[in-house]
Design a protein around this motif. Structure first.
Motif, PDB file in Angstrom:
ATOM      1  N   ILE A 268       4.654 -39.363 -18.037  1.00 34.13           N
ATOM      2  CA  ILE A 268       5.875 -39.680 -17.279  1.00 34.13           C
ATOM      3  C   ILE A 268       7.105 -39.421 -18.143  1.00 34.13           C
ATOM      4  CG2 ILE A 268       7.172 -41.576 -16.229  1.00 34.13           C
ATOM      5  CD1 ILE A 268       4.499 -42.736 -15.305  1.00 34.13           C
TER       6      ILE A 268
ATOM      7  N   GLN B   6       7.689 -35.770 -18.389  1.00 31.89           N
ATOM      8  CA  GLN B   6       8.103 -35.218 -17.090  1.00 31.89           C
ATOM      9  C   GLN B   6       9.582 -35.451 -16.816  1.00 31.89           C
ATOM     10  OE1 GLN B   6       5.626 -36.659 -13.949  1.00 31.89           O
ATOM     11  NE2 GLN B   6       6.613 -35.401 -12.387  1.00 31.89           N
ATOM     12  N   TYR B   7      10.084 -36.606 -17.187  1.00 27.98           N
ATOM     13  CA  TYR B   7      11.459 -36.954 -16.789  1.00 27.98           C
ATOM     14  C   TYR B   7      12.465 -36.951 -17.935  1.00 27.98           C
ATOM     15  CZ  TYR B   7       9.032 -38.440 -12.606  1.00 27.98           C
ATOM     16  OH  TYR B   7       8.253 -38.459 -11.473  1.00 27.98           O
TER      17      TYR B   7
ATOM     18  N   GLY C 238      13.682 -34.482 -19.394  1.00 28.14           N
ATOM     19  CA  GLY C 238      14.613 -33.355 -19.263  1.00 28.14           C
ATOM     20  C   GLY C 238      15.634 -33.545 -18.160  1.00 28.14           C
ATOM     21  N   GLY C 239      15.708 -34.745 -17.596  1.00 31.76           N
ATOM     22  CA  GLY C 239      16.630 -34.984 -16.483  1.00 31.76           C
ATOM     23  C   GLY C 239      18.092 -34.789 -16.846  1.00 31.76           C
TER      24      GLY C 239
ATOM     25  N   VAL D  98      19.243 -30.625 -17.157  1.00 31.47           N
ATOM     26  CA  VAL D  98      18.971 -29.671 -16.068  1.00 31.47           C
ATOM     27  C   VAL D  98      20.120 -28.673 -15.976  1.00 31.47           C
ATOM     28  CG1 VAL D  98      18.692 -29.449 -13.574  1.00 31.47           C
ATOM     29  CG2 VAL D  98      17.590 -31.311 -14.781  1.00 31.47           C
ATOM     30  N   GLN D  99      19.804 -27.394 -15.917  1.00 34.73           N
ATOM     31  CA  GLN D  99      20.824 -26.356 -15.808  1.00 34.73           C
ATOM     32  C   GLN D  99      21.075 -26.029 -14.338  1.00 34.73           C
ATOM     33  OE1 GLN D  99      22.510 -24.866 -18.372  1.00 34.73           O
ATOM     34  NE2 GLN D  99      21.509 -26.313 -19.738  1.00 34.73           N
ATOM     35  N   GLY D 100      22.322 -26.077 -13.952  1.00 35.03           N
ATOM     36  CA  GLY D 100      22.670 -25.733 -12.571  1.00 35.03           C
ATOM     37  C   GLY D 100      22.730 -24.230 -12.392  1.00 35.03           C
ATOM     38  N   ASN D 101      22.366 -23.791 -11.230  1.00 32.94           N
ATOM     39  CA  ASN D 101      22.491 -22.364 -10.944  1.00 32.94           C
ATOM     40  C   ASN D 101      23.101 -22.184  -9.561  1.00 32.94           C
ATOM     41  OD1 ASN D 101      20.293 -23.365  -9.660  1.00 32.94           O
ATOM     42  ND2 ASN D 101      19.052 -21.558  -9.869  1.00 32.94           N
ATOM     43  N   LEU D 102      23.862 -21.105  -9.422  1.00 33.92           N
ATOM     44  CA  LEU D 102      24.553 -20.848  -8.169  1.00 33.92           C
ATOM     45  C   LEU D 102      23.769 -19.861  -7.328  1.00 33.92           C
ATOM     46  CD1 LEU D 102      28.247 -20.493  -9.281  1.00 33.92           C
ATOM     47  CD2 LEU D 102      27.188 -22.379  -8.100  1.00 33.92           C
TER      48      LEU D 102
ATOM     49  N   GLU E  71      25.268 -18.531  -4.630  1.00 32.88           N
ATOM     50  CA  GLU E  71      26.256 -17.575  -4.139  1.00 32.88           C
ATOM     51  C   GLU E  71      26.435 -16.442  -5.144  1.00 32.88           C
ATOM     52  OE1 GLU E  71      27.087 -20.750  -4.776  1.00 32.88           O
ATOM     53  OE2 GLU E  71      27.355 -21.731  -2.854  1.00 32.88           O
TER      54      GLU E  71
ATOM     55  N   ILE F  58      28.563 -14.081  -7.235  1.00 32.56           N
ATOM     56  CA  ILE F  58      29.924 -14.148  -7.768  1.00 32.56           C
ATOM     57  C   ILE F  58      30.487 -12.731  -7.839  1.00 32.56           C
ATOM     58  CG2 ILE F  58      31.308 -14.812  -9.750  1.00 32.56           C
ATOM     59  CD1 ILE F  58      29.017 -16.784 -10.407  1.00 32.56           C
ATOM     60  N   PRO F  59      31.644 -12.501  -7.203  1.00 30.70           N
ATOM     61  CA  PRO F  59      32.217 -11.158  -7.258  1.00 30.70           C
ATOM     62  C   PRO F  59      32.657 -10.814  -8.677  1.00 30.70           C
ATOM     63  CG  PRO F  59      33.722 -12.690  -6.192  1.00 30.70           C
ATOM     64  CD  PRO F  59      32.440 -13.424  -6.406  1.00 30.70           C
TER      65      PRO F  59
ATOM     66  N   TYR G 130      34.939  -8.729 -11.323  1.00 26.50           N
ATOM     67  CA  TYR G 130      36.209  -8.025 -11.449  1.00 26.50           C
ATOM     68  C   TYR G 130      36.054  -7.000 -12.566  1.00 26.50           C
ATOM     69  CZ  TYR G 130      41.184  -7.182 -12.050  1.00 26.50           C
ATOM     70  OH  TYR G 130      42.415  -6.597 -12.128  1.00 26.50           O
TER      71      TYR G 130
ATOM     72  N   MET H 261      15.537 -38.915  -9.258  1.00 28.77           N
ATOM     73  CA  MET H 261      16.516 -38.732 -10.328  1.00 28.77           C
ATOM     74  C   MET H 261      16.635 -37.256 -10.723  1.00 28.77           C
ATOM     75  SD  MET H 261      16.343 -39.931 -14.247  1.00 28.77           S
ATOM     76  CE  MET H 261      15.350 -38.506 -14.581  1.00 28.77           C
ATOM     77  N   LEU H 262      15.471 -36.593 -10.813  1.00 29.95           N
ATOM     78  CA  LEU H 262      15.498 -35.162 -11.167  1.00 29.95           C
ATOM     79  C   LEU H 262      16.257 -34.351 -10.115  1.00 29.95           C
ATOM     80  CD1 LEU H 262      12.006 -34.182 -12.606  1.00 29.95           C
ATOM     81  CD2 LEU H 262      14.194 -34.272 -13.769  1.00 29.95           C
TER      82      LEU H 262
ATOM     83  N   SER I  74      19.883 -35.035 -10.472  1.00 25.62           N
ATOM     84  CA  SER I  74      20.394 -34.357 -11.671  1.00 25.62           C
ATOM     85  C   SER I  74      20.612 -32.880 -11.384  1.00 25.62           C
ATOM     86  CB  SER I  74      19.401 -34.505 -12.824  1.00 25.62           C
ATOM     87  OG  SER I  74      19.249 -35.842 -13.161  1.00 25.62           O
TER      88      SER I  74
ATOM     89  N   ALA J 177      24.089 -30.917 -11.537  1.00 29.47           N
ATOM     90  CA  ALA J 177      24.231 -29.722 -12.387  1.00 29.47           C
ATOM     91  C   ALA J 177      24.711 -28.523 -11.569  1.00 29.47           C
ATOM     92  CB  ALA J 177      22.893 -29.411 -13.054  1.00 29.47           C
ATOM     93  N   ASP J 178      24.167 -28.375 -10.355  1.00 34.87           N
ATOM     94  CA  ASP J 178      24.610 -27.277  -9.480  1.00 34.87           C
ATOM     95  C   ASP J 178      26.091 -27.420  -9.141  1.00 34.87           C
ATOM     96  OD1 ASP J 178      22.143 -26.189  -9.507  1.00 34.87           O
ATOM     97  OD2 ASP J 178      21.546 -26.863  -7.515  1.00 34.87           O
TER      98      ASP J 178
ATOM     99  N   ALA K 295      28.149 -26.565 -12.141  1.00 33.09           N
ATOM    100  CA  ALA K 295      28.155 -25.112 -12.361  1.00 33.09           C
ATOM    101  C   ALA K 295      29.072 -24.421 -11.359  1.00 33.09           C
ATOM    102  CB  ALA K 295      26.732 -24.564 -12.249  1.00 33.09           C
TER     103      ALA K 295
END
Lengths: 126, 176
Positions: free
Chosen positions: A45, A48-49, A51-52, A55-59, A61, A63-64, A66, B38-39, B42, B46-47, B50
């Motif tokens: 456990i 598993q958690y 790395g909360g 967390v890396q966000g990703n888009l 959409e 992105i245009p 330039y 929670m994950l 999170s 993060a999204d 970003a």
């Protein structure tokens, strides 16, 4: 095992239902199993958690982009073209409109371009 | 012989063991469900961060490139500036001292950002002036080019005159 029991009890069968040493041993064994399996579960456990927070966000959409180099190249091209255009317009003095009074004869474009090349005037057509 | 007290202690021990196992299992499932939630949260945070950062960078990019983009757009004809463009062409013709008539004006729809505006002009005037006009057409500060030229020489006038047509193709920006 029976031999061992009879041997240790000197030939008398053991009539005791409870053997404290054995029961304690079983209890300690069960306890140890529970502690070890619990530790494994808790470790899983944790892994598993943990790395909360990272967390890396990703888009999703797109992105245009330039492309500055292309824009600068285009601007340089059109600035030069604009300067040439302004120069050509500035050089020519307005003249009154002349009215044609005679008949026409055909010439082809090659002849026109040839004349222009000789005069060094109009650049090559695109 | 097993005494009642021993039986009671045994039963209580078993019951305690079972209850403890159930409690541990419940706690484990609870932690797992909350952990998954929670994950997920999170990830959403993060999204969002970003996206916010990207929008901020795009906003700065839009501000820093505004002048260049406006200048670039000024070199591309739009529908609302077409009338002014034609007026400019006619003004140039007057300046050059040639007679210019707009014969046809066609908008050809193209896939993408640009349509094509195809203009055909009839011109008449002295050879030098008409060629000068042609040269000006070729250097128009727009995304445009001379796509066709046809001249006829007027031989019987005192001044060497030419008549003919010039076809001009201009890219037309659409905002759809």
């Amino acid at each position: 095992m029976a031999n061992d029991v009879f041997h240790r009890s000197q030939g008398y069968p053991d009539k005791r239902l409870f053997h404290p040493q054995r029961e304690w041993g079983i209890g300690v064994l069960v306890f140890a199993i529970l502690i070890i399996s619990g530790s494994i579960v808790v470790g899983n456990i944790f892994v598993q958690y943990r790395g909360g927070n990272t967390v890396q966000g990703n888009l999703e959409e797109a992105i245009p982009q330039y492309r500055e180099v292309i824009v600068q190249d285009a601007l340089e091209l059109y600035r030069a073209r604009n300067e040439e255009y302004q120069r050509l317009r500035g050089n020519v003095a307005p003249v009154p409109l002349e009215v044609a009074t005679s008949s026409d004869s055909a010439i082809d474009i090659e002849e026109v371009l040839q004349i222009e090349e000789e005069e060094g005037g109009v650049p090559e057509l695109r | 012989m097993i005494t009642k007290r021993t039986k009671a202690i045994g039963l209580i021990s078993i019951l305690f063991f079972v209850v403890t196992c159930i409690a541990l299992f419940s706690a484990w499932k609870y932690v797992e469900i909350k952990g998954d939630k929670m994950l997920q949260q999170s990830k959403e945070i993060a999204d969002y961060q970003a996206r916010e950062q990207t929008y901020s960078e795009l906003g700065q990019l839009i501000k820093s490139t505004q002048n260049d983009r406006e200048e670039l757009v000024s070199y591309i004809l739009t529908e609302d500036r077409t009338v002014g463009f034609l007026a400019t062409i006619e003004k140039i013709a007057v300046e050059q001292g040639i007679e210019l008539v707009t014969d046809s004006l066609k908008v050809l729809e193209q896939p993408g950002l640009f349509n094509t505006l195809s203009i055909s002009f009839s011109v008449q005037g002295s050879k030098e002036r008409v060629y000068s006009m042609l040269h000006i057409f070729e250097t128009l500060p727009y995304h445009a080019f001379v796509s066709g030229v046809s001249f006829r020489k007027d031989t019987e006038t005192a001044i060497a005159e030419v008549v003919g047509t010039i076809e001009l193709t201009v890219s037309l920006l659409t905002y759809d």
